[in-house]
Scaffold this motif. Structure first.
Motif: not given
Length: 423
Positions: A60-61, A64, A69-71, A83
């Motif tokens: 999942t994302a 950071d 939210a990092q995908g 991620y």
């Protein structure tokens, strides 16, 4: 006469009181305070890759350190990207049967170290860009009543990391399989030895001792924080240790190929066979590897026992999972990696997302190039030798048992028929 005066006074007071009660409204009883809604119950996971779900896919994302939210950022992105904490929807926390738990939060991160519990991971070398796990825990506690905490810590620390240990032993085997002792062999970091790993190659007694102190200090901070932020002060902390992805010895099918075993000079067919099965390793490296796993278990149990004495009111349980994969480790059966509970070693030929599943027919130049991809872009091979989705399903059963036990230490064991027992 005095008696008459008392009677008249009493009558007068009665009349005055009645008049006052008629003229002045008496205050109504105070209304009861509105009931405070109970917070939803939560289970939280903290620690490293064996907890985050590395190897289980369905990542999942990850938010950071800046709240973004990092995908998936692509295979050539820096490995410190949030991620690559690889928090999996298939992680054991998410698969465990936990009656009464309403919400689950995976705050663990692949490569996580004791440092990362109270400090931002990115503040150390090779750390990922995520906030301190305790800061993430505090945020969860604002809206949830934390009832269960799963913590897995100790395999990575200032002295050694699981990834570096695995890389060292696998690279030695691959170098030995494809090159002669007289031939030049160099990875990006220089020449690679071709002899099996020994105990000292994995972790010395001094390093294990230092790792224990480091882990204990970090978890002490965790318990202190939990006691401060948990809504009702009631929570169980499960200390999970580690299971080795490899057996005590390889299935006889993988002992030799083309009349060569791994004590000979050059054994490419055997090297390719073991790589395809997921276990590019010298047989002589297996026993030291299991002693290393036992050493990690000692770190975890010592940490739990030390802190149980310091926090006598806390509910702390040690979960031993060193036999949770018995009979289903890589190269323990002829069908490996099919049916195994751990991910095989898998490399990429450049960071392209396509895993090399066979090294058969490749020369040493190609082998060097493929191996160097892992060195330069560790995210391309970091899933290797971790519990896979099926493995995390098993670990989820282990966690479910530890969450309800009355014992302070339990072992999770897999029987030959696949049955899991926690006792």
């Amino acid at each position: 006469m005095p008696r008459i005066r008392r009677t008249a006074l009493a009558a007068a007071l009665t009349i005055v009181t009645a008049a006052l009660s008629t003229a002045v409204a008496l205050p109504a009883p105070a209304a009861a305070a509105p009931a405070v809604a109970a917070l939803p119950t939560a289970a939280v996971a903290l620690g490293d890759s064996f907890i985050s779900g590395e190897g289980a896919g369905a990542y999942t994302a990850v938010v950071d350190a800046n709240g973004v939210a990092q995908g998936f950022p692509g295979w050539t992105a820096p490995n410190n990207n949030a991620y690559f904490c690889h928090r999996s929807a298939n992680a054991s926390l998410n698969k465990a049967n936990l009656p009464g738990i309403q919400n689950r939060f995976n705050l663990a991160c692949s490569g996580g170290q004791p440092h990362d519990i109270a400090n931002a991971s990115g503040a150390r070398a090779n750390g990922r860009t995520v906030a301190a796990q305790l800061d993430q825990l505090r945020a969860v506690a604002q809206t949830n009543d934390i009832d269960l905490v799963l913590v897995g810590l100790g395999s990575n620390n200032s002295s050694f990391t699981f990834g570096s240990v695995a890389e060292k032993c696998a690279n030695r085997f691959i170098a030995d399989a494809w090159t002669g002792w007289w031939e030049f062999w160099a990875y990006l970091g220089g020449p690679v030895e071709q002899k099996p790993c020994t105990d000292a190659d994995l972790a010395t007694a001094a390093q294990l001792s230092a790792a224990t102190a480091e882990t204990t200090a970090a978890v002490r901070q965790l318990l202190t924080t939990l006691d401060q932020v948990d809504a009702d002060g009631q929570h169980r902390v499960v200390f999970q240790d580690y299971t080795n992805p490899l057996p005590l010895d390889l299935n006889a099918t993988f002992h030799s190929e083309d009349s060569r075993d791994d004590t000979r000079d050059k054994f490419r067919a055997l090297g390719a066979e073991r790589y395809a099965a997921g276990c590019p390793i010298h047989r002589a490296s297996l026993a030291p590897g299991h002693r290393f796993s036992q050493g990690l278990g000692t770190i975890v149990k010592t940490t739990r026992d030390t802190l149980a004495a310091e926090f006598p009111a806390d509910d702390l349980v040690y979960l031993n999972v060193q036999r949770a994969f018995d009979g289903a480790r890589l190269c323990e059966t002829t069908t490996s990696p099919t049916g195994s509970l751990a991910t095989p070693i898998r490399l990429q030929d450049s960071p392209n997302g396509t895993f090399v599943t066979s090294l058969s027919g490749k020369d040493k130049i190609a082998i060097q190039r493929i191996a160097n991809t892992c060195v330069s872009y560790f995210q391309t091979c970091q899933e290797s030798w971790h519990p896979n989705a099926s493995g995390h399903q098993v670990l989820g059963q282990c966690l479910a048992g530890a969450a309800t036990t009355s014992a302070r230490a339990v072992s999770c064991v897999r029987a030959g028929n696949g049955t899991i027992t926690v006792s």
